[in-house]
Design an enzyme around this catalytic site. Structure first.
Site, PDB file in Angstrom:
ATOM      1  CE  LYS A  98      39.053  37.491  48.139  1.00 47.64           C
ATOM      2  NZ  LYS A  98      39.764  36.423  49.186  1.00 47.64           N
ATOM      3  N   GLY A 108      49.021  40.186  46.929  1.00 43.08           N
ATOM      4  CA  GLY A 108      49.202  39.090  47.555  1.00 43.08           C
ATOM      5  C   GLY A 108      48.837  39.099  49.232  1.00 43.08           C
ATOM      6  N   GLY A 129      45.376  38.185  49.744  1.00 43.76           N
ATOM      7  CA  GLY A 129      44.061  37.404  50.001  1.00 43.76           C
ATOM      8  C   GLY A 129      43.007  38.462  49.935  1.00 43.76           C
ATOM      9  CG  LEU A 130      42.914  41.906  51.210  1.00 44.83           C
ATOM     10  CD1 LEU A 130      43.513  43.292  51.538  1.00 44.83           C
ATOM     11  CD2 LEU A 130      41.883  41.362  52.268  1.00 44.83           C
ATOM     12  N   GLY A 131      41.749  39.855  47.046  1.00 45.35           N
ATOM     13  CA  GLY A 131      41.284  39.765  45.624  1.00 45.35           C
ATOM     14  C   GLY A 131      41.395  41.211  44.957  1.00 45.35           C
ATOM     15  N   GLY A 187      43.462  41.980  42.439  1.00 47.45           N
ATOM     16  CA  GLY A 187      43.799  41.787  40.961  1.00 47.45           C
ATOM     17  C   GLY A 187      42.403  41.415  40.396  1.00 47.45           C
ATOM     18  CB  SER A 188      39.834  38.751  41.347  1.00 45.34           C
ATOM     19  OG  SER A 188      40.787  37.825  41.083  1.00 45.34           O
ATOM     20  CB  SER A 189      38.431  43.747  42.735  1.00 46.16           C
ATOM     21  OG  SER A 189      37.461  44.828  42.710  1.00 46.16           O
ATOM     22  CG  ASP A 241      39.004  35.307  44.629  1.00 48.97           C
ATOM     23  OD1 ASP A 241      38.198  34.243  44.867  1.00 48.97           O
ATOM     24  OD2 ASP A 241      39.866  35.657  45.335  1.00 48.97           O
TER      25      ASP A 241
END
Length: 359
Positions: free
Chosen positions: A71, A171, A173-175, A177-179, A211
């Site tokens: 993202k 690291g 800011g693209l998310g 790990g959350s995705s 996220d």
């Protein structure tokens, strides 16, 4: 398996021209004479789907596999620090086609030694990838891994093997790990036949990472408040918002600590522009003035390579450029695909990892 005529089904979740090529909206059956042939065919389908910006689930007798998209943040306001130590924010999340891959397979028939990141009954496997463009990073085991934590929250007793192929920079800011965690929740819910609702999966995802709730919900764009876990799908004229420009996303070879970035930023909840209203205006001049990311003021001066990447985007013709999340990735919006291509080329030659496409 040779000669067995083993088949799989690829279930496409987004109706696009690529699906029409397959000519089977309910799935594409791939007759295979060997598992190796199946895997090579699947890789072609996956890479084609990534190029088309599609989201899909591969369903077979042996495996579930799904793309885990990145993202970007279209504006990000850090409003206030909360009593629980987190921050209230507001931002617009936009899903893009840069994606990891998460695969689920049965744990039976493999030895513990096969899993360098073995942890309990659920294994997270760093996958070796021959492609230099797909950099594979070691995945931490146990509670330090968001995928593992999501799986244990979903069901602490069941077992599965999870293969995680990393393409999204860490690291940045693209998310990523959350995705990965949100994607694993959906796959494991199907694999274990748990029947959890979408709302339940979103709640579990939010407990793993703010996220992750956006990725679990599955919207193309959404307005996020609270920690970023309170979501409202972004609509324009009653239909899902479509970003109107070509995107170039660049991740310089540096990592930014999210916690460190929040420690530097000064929260402000007074007289902030309405991010959704500004974005939906479609006016790049307003975007440059009002669609701002609060982290830029503290990150760009401290990370010259990030600042330089943003400058490249602006100088190669981006009508709007910004930091994503707390960085290190920056992105630019281009009216002209040729200029977007040029920007990507310059950024790659400067050492950035890049993605270009339509959201």
């Amino acid at each position: 398996m040779r000669g067995a005529g083993w088949k799989c089904t690829v279930r496409i979740l987004k109706n696009t021209s690529f699906l029409r090529v397959l000519q089977q909206p309910e799935g594409y059956r791939v007759p295979c004479t060997s598992v190796g042939f199946f895997e090579r065919t699947l890789e072609l389908v996956i890479r084609s789907a990534h190029f088309a910006g599609m989201s899909f689930i591969m369903v077979s007798q042996r495996m579930l596999r799904k793309a885990a998209p990145a993202k970007i943040n279209l504006g990000l306001h850090v409003l206030r620090k909360r009593s629980d130590g987190y921050h209230d924010i507001e931002t617009v999340f936009l899903r893009i086609g840069w994606a990891d891959e998460v695969s689920i397979t049965p744990p039976e028939g493999r030895k513990e030694a096969d899993f360098p990141a073995f942890s309990g009954p659920l294994q997270v496997i760093p996958v070796e990838d021959a492609s230099p463009a797909d950099r594979v990073l070691q995945v931490p085991p146990g509670a330090d891994n968001l995928v593992y934590r999501a799986a244990r929250c979903l069901n602490p007793d069941k077992a599965a093997s999870i293969e995680l192929r990393k393409r999204i920079p860490v690291g940045a800011g693209l998310g990523g790990g959350s995705s990965d965690a949100a994607t694993a929740l959906h796959l494991l819910n199907d694999w274990w036949k748990l029947g959890r609702s979408l709302e339940e999966l979103i709640d579990i995802a939010a407990s793993v990472g703010a996220d992750a709730a956006f990725f679990a919900a599955g919207d193309a764009a959404a307005f996020g408040t609270g920690r970023g876990d309170m979501l409202k799908p972004l609509l324009q004229d009653g239909t899902p918002y479509v970003f109107p420009y070509h995107l170039v996303v660049a991740a310089p070879p540096v990592q930014v600590s999210t916690a460190g970035a929040y420690a530097l930023v000064q929260p402000n909840d007074r007289n902030r522009p309405d991010l959704c209203e500004v974005l939906l205006s479609g006016d790049p001049e307003r975007w440059r003035a009002e669609l701002t990311n609060d982290f830029e003021r503290v990150i760009l001066p401290r990370y010259p390579r990030i600042a330089a990447a943003k400058t490249v985007l602006e100088e190669t013709g981006a009508v709007y450029a910004s930091l994503s999340g707390s960085g290190s990735a920056v992105y630019g919006a281009f009216e002209d695909e040729a200029r977007a291509r040029k920007a990507e080329d310059v950024l790659r030659r400067s050492g950035c990892r890049t993605w270009r496409g339509r959201a």
